[in-house]
Scaffold this motif. Structure first.
Motif, short mmCIF file in Angstrom:
data_model
loop_
_atom_site.label_atom_id
_atom_site.label_comp_id
_atom_site.label_asym_id
_atom_site.label_seq_id
_atom_site.Cartn_x
_atom_site.Cartn_y
_atom_site.Cartn_z
N UNK B 196 0.84 -1.22 0.00
CA UNK B 196 0.00 0.00 0.00
C UNK B 196 0.86 1.25 0.00
N UNK B 197 1.91 1.20 0.81
CA UNK B 197 2.78 2.37 0.94
C UNK B 197 3.38 2.73 -0.42
N UNK B 200 0.68 4.34 -2.61
CA UNK B 200 0.37 5.71 -2.19
C UNK B 200 1.52 6.66 -2.53
N UNK B 201 2.75 6.15 -2.39
CA UNK B 201 3.92 6.99 -2.71
C UNK B 201 3.97 7.31 -4.20
N UNK B 203 1.47 8.02 -5.90
CA UNK B 203 0.45 9.02 -6.21
C UNK B 203 -0.97 8.46 -6.30
N UNK B 204 -1.11 7.12 -6.23
CA UNK B 204 -2.45 6.54 -6.21
C UNK B 204 -3.14 7.00 -4.92
N UNK B 205 -4.40 7.38 -5.04
CA UNK B 205 -5.13 7.88 -3.88
C UNK B 205 -5.76 6.75 -3.07
N UNK B 206 -5.85 6.94 -1.76
CA UNK B 206 -6.56 5.99 -0.91
C UNK B 206 -8.01 5.82 -1.37
N UNK B 207 -8.61 6.91 -1.84
CA UNK B 207 -9.98 6.86 -2.36
C UNK B 207 -10.14 5.76 -3.40
N UNK B 210 -8.67 1.98 -1.87
CA UNK B 210 -9.62 1.32 -0.98
C UNK B 210 -11.04 1.29 -1.56
N UNK B 212 -13.24 3.68 -2.15
CA UNK B 212 -14.13 4.42 -1.27
C UNK B 212 -15.13 5.30 -1.99
N UNK B 213 -14.95 5.53 -3.27
CA UNK B 213 -15.79 6.53 -3.92
C UNK B 213 -17.28 6.15 -3.89
N UNK B 216 -18.81 6.42 -0.31
CA UNK B 216 -18.94 7.83 0.06
C UNK B 216 -20.17 8.45 -0.60
N UNK C 66 -12.26 8.88 7.78
CA UNK C 66 -12.73 8.72 6.40
C UNK C 66 -12.50 9.99 5.57
N UNK C 69 -9.06 10.82 3.94
CA UNK C 69 -8.84 10.23 2.62
C UNK C 69 -9.46 11.10 1.53
N UNK C 97 0.84 5.78 6.46
CA UNK C 97 0.27 5.57 5.12
C UNK C 97 -0.36 6.86 4.61
N UNK C 100 2.37 9.21 3.74
CA UNK C 100 2.98 8.91 2.44
C UNK C 100 2.14 9.49 1.31
N UNK C 104 3.09 12.52 -1.23
CA UNK C 104 3.07 12.29 -2.68
C UNK C 104 2.29 13.40 -3.39
#
Lengths: 225, 225, 225, 225, 225, 225
Positions: B196-197, B200-201, B203-207, B210, B212-213, B216, C66, C69, C97, C100, C104
């Motif tokens: 994951x790290x 994310x490093x 540039x991929x977003x957690x949104x 994971x 999440x869109x 949400x 939440x 993110x 995380x 990071x 980024x």
């Protein structure tokens, strides 16, 4: 209470103060019969400093540092400035300009029951401060207080000229008239501690070194397997 | 409550404990299902230490360190001493002499829901302590407590032999019987985190990572330009 | 309150922000007329960092990260993420995380009125955080909040795009519309301080430099020998 | 930790519980050997109530009262509901609707290490609550916890079925297995206190009644005129 | 510090003390030049009591009420017992038995920088207490302190015989030597306040009554429509 | 920040305000989507009062009540005075003289993020105050602040004219533009609650009334006998 500045104060014996600085806060506090300690919320703004010196005292109003300017003139080389407040306050009553001025007078450090700011600058100039908070909050110069009267700072009573000892363990006040006796007791204690430390390091237990097994049994302690 | 010392305790598996030390507090706490954490007022007296070991527990009276002396004898190499108090207290119940003795026994560190002193000396000897306060306040040896009974320390329940993990993030307790499962879960989690790290490093977003869109949007989140 | 994400915000002038970073928190706060300061419980998780940037704001639920993110996507290089909570909370809502990911995106740091974890990792990666607590306590992703609405964080009001300045002295908010005037006032103040510092270092007293003797006498201060 | 509800618990002896209610918190705590007390931040939301009963325990998430709904079903007439949280929290997790429901089940009161609201309504209906805060802050129903597992509440460990005693002096936990012995000790103590009270009211000093003069002298106390 | 009991102390003038009781804490504190106030965490255990009397002082160890027994013998009718501690503590160091004894001596009330218990009983017997906490936590009788030495209690310095005034607003200490002057100033102030109150009740603004409009304008206040 | 007094403010609709007073703090806060609540340290100085009204706001300096005098002139019948401070402070910035004046203007009460004194007098005159502390500490009139600008008070943001609701549960702020919608939502909620209360009183469980059994099972809750 009339606002006053007392100019001539008697200072704790400088030899005693020098020895206390070497012995540190915990040993001095023990030697004083476990009294004189400021509350543990008083913390150094940077770690590793260790000072001792006679107190020049200030009673200030919360959020008002006018009397600190007045007090600096009363400081002599080796003194420690101690600031108590008439109400709980965390405003940044002391910063690098006041630190520069105190250092120019030869003062060894500041103990303030309020906030401090310019932490990085004070650390860079090697000026130690123990405070209850770090805060950039600006203060006014509007109401008088007093200099060199007895003050309460962080729960401890300080008379002008009392010895202040401060290090990473906190701040302790040794009354001027008891400085020499305290130093003698502390030195004896310290010598004694070296010997104890060696024994404990070799694996001897405190239970045996202090002969605690019998009193523990008398008090009713039971061992269960 | 009768004051007792329980001599024979079962200790958490040493392999599991070793792995937990490498994984650290936050990962172990997550792997345990987000439980077992001591309150965040427990802080290391010096930064950077990271330990894990089975707990030897002490229930002490506030301002009284008699039972710490008793407990040291019960410590084996690798243990972590955990001290709870019967009332909130910040007195300096532990200092460099006790640290020397604990170190001589091979103990890895101390967790104390009270104060600690001799901070500089303990740091110099590399003995790590997590405490609720730093205070030079001296203590007495007057009232019994117990050793190796279940204790509450900083809001967490510790049974003797439970695994204690402590680092800059705080202190977590892993019940002895769940140590191995927790380690397995934590290791899986950790492996997962490395991947994951990297994402994310890059540039991929957690949104997106994971997914999440959609949840949400379903929960009702609106975007406004 | 409907949960929303405001995408387009106006950011404080980048030149002004750059100057504020050099001037620091205490000077910026003074130049702003002694307002905008967050409460002093907001502390850096590692010492020595100094940042400034426009705020991307988050209103989060206690123990629920939440919306952090969600907010990261709204961050641009140079931004500072500011997180307020709907109730006092110390849970570890931010870790390595999220750090990071924020890094980024080019964000300069995080200000959070809650807890932070993975302190060592965040320090190692040089990502600065100011928080009210350090805690490994895990959080959920269950309830919506908002991004880029006005929030209260540690007692200060922040509008999206306001300039945030943070260093070892704490955190100050400079309203976007006043950034340039504040910088001008701060720069003037700073120039002036250099001169004052030199005078004080030479032994001139603040009492004389600020012409305080007459107002002190008028206010009724008495000197006693 | 798997979320569970334990349905069948053993409750402290009802006769013992009834006597404890009459004896009150301070006497029960003394009879228990001065243990089992919750921290003094736990205060009644209205003065004058005095209850005792076996505990139904809840481990809840901060700001989430889902498990309180679950726990009410497990309450029997005479029970006291005890809620611990996985992190410090002051949100209003309990109000008059839950109070109405608990009262309908015959529960005697609530002990909650979080906030309570609808204070006036709860007082009007005579339902007693001891809490760490009063707060109208609304909560969610999002994350599971457990019912009738051992919990830590305000620093005390409670097993399901333990006796809870609460009055204006605070809250004490008497372990189920020790309820009868504690009651016997408390009753003896109380009888004894009536006699002491009469002596003290007649002007006899504690110094004489407790024969303290000799131990004080031995300990080194000096009288000065 | 040698533990001592000072038997003969000089008490503040009884007429002055009587007047202070009628004037109350806020007026006495103002008349004293806004000094002498204990910290606001000191609260009455029941509302509505109002007392004044000369102080008998105690320096006690945390969690140890031995010296309170010693001090009761030194109390005369009309005295107020004032207890300071060598470290912050909330244990219930005072309860209804000690209250019965103090009342039998004619003491008017207790001021204690620690905890108090038996709140209901003390209220029922009409014995007023101001304390920092309410706690059933039992205490020991193990370590000496002193009676009738200067003590710091809740941040204020008290010498034996100083006048203590306590009511719903808190607790103030009037140094013995200044009691009569303070009373004179307070009485003048009070007379003045009656007149002011009538004017304000009639709708006259403080802005006009105190002639504040001009100084406000000079200080730079702007009115905006 | 230039010190200003804004004279003409728009006030929340008086009908809406009247309804909110009847509905109380907890219901209004829920109807507002669980926002707007002041921190729970804000407590009434006497129990049982319940008010609502549009806010006249004050930004004051700690320990300085000059601007309260200025603000009273801006109050109209039915208003609630709300005082925020630029730094945490517990000084007694408000007492019975100011209360008399505010009452003469028809103001309904005071919300102050600082201390209050003359508690007994204010209670006797039926003037309600919510404050963070009770303290007799006197204040100065030295530094300007502002009246009727947006202020942060106890963690909540208040614009002049916003509706303030305060009772035993605390204090909530309803933004002026949302007052009518909030009242409508609150009234609907309240009607609904009456029905729920009757069901719960009859013994129906929340588990069934809210249909929680299925979601609990889906979330993974297990029952153990």
């Amino acid at each position: 209470m009339k606002p006053v500045v007392v100019r001539n104060i008697k200072r704790a014996d400088s030899n005693a103060v020098g020895t206390m600085q070497a012995l540190g806060v915990s040993t001095s506090h023990e030697a004083l019969g476990r009294s004189g300690l400021m509350k543990p919320y008083m913390r150094p703004i940077w770690a590793g400093a260790s000072i001792a010196g006679p107190a020049v005292t200030v009673l200030a109003q919360p959020g008002d540092n006018w009397m600190i300017h007045v007090a600096i003139e009363q400081c002599q080389p080796g003194d420690v400035l101690v600031v108590g407040c008439t109400a709980d306050n965390t405003d940044g009553m002391f910063g690098d300009l006041l630190g520069t001025s105190l250092k120019a007078r030869g003062a060894k450090g500041l103990i303030i029951d309020a906030g401090c700011r310019d932490v990085k600058e004070l650390k860079d100039m090697g000026f130690p401060v123990w405070s209850r908070a770090i805060s950039a909050k600006g203060t006014v110069k509007a109401t008088l207080g007093s200099v060199n009267i007895p003050v309460v700072c962080a729960g401890a009573l300080i008379h002008p000229g009392d010895a202040i000892v401060a290090d990473d363990d906190g701040v302790v006040v040794v009354p001027r008239g008891r400085a020499e006796k305290t130093v003698a007791a502390a030195a004896a204690r310290e010598a004694n501690e070296g010997e104890k430390r060696a024994k404990l390091a070799s694996g001897i237990l405190g239970l045996d070194m202090y002969a605690m097994r019998e009193p523990l049994e008398k008090a009713g302690l039971k061992y269960i397997d």
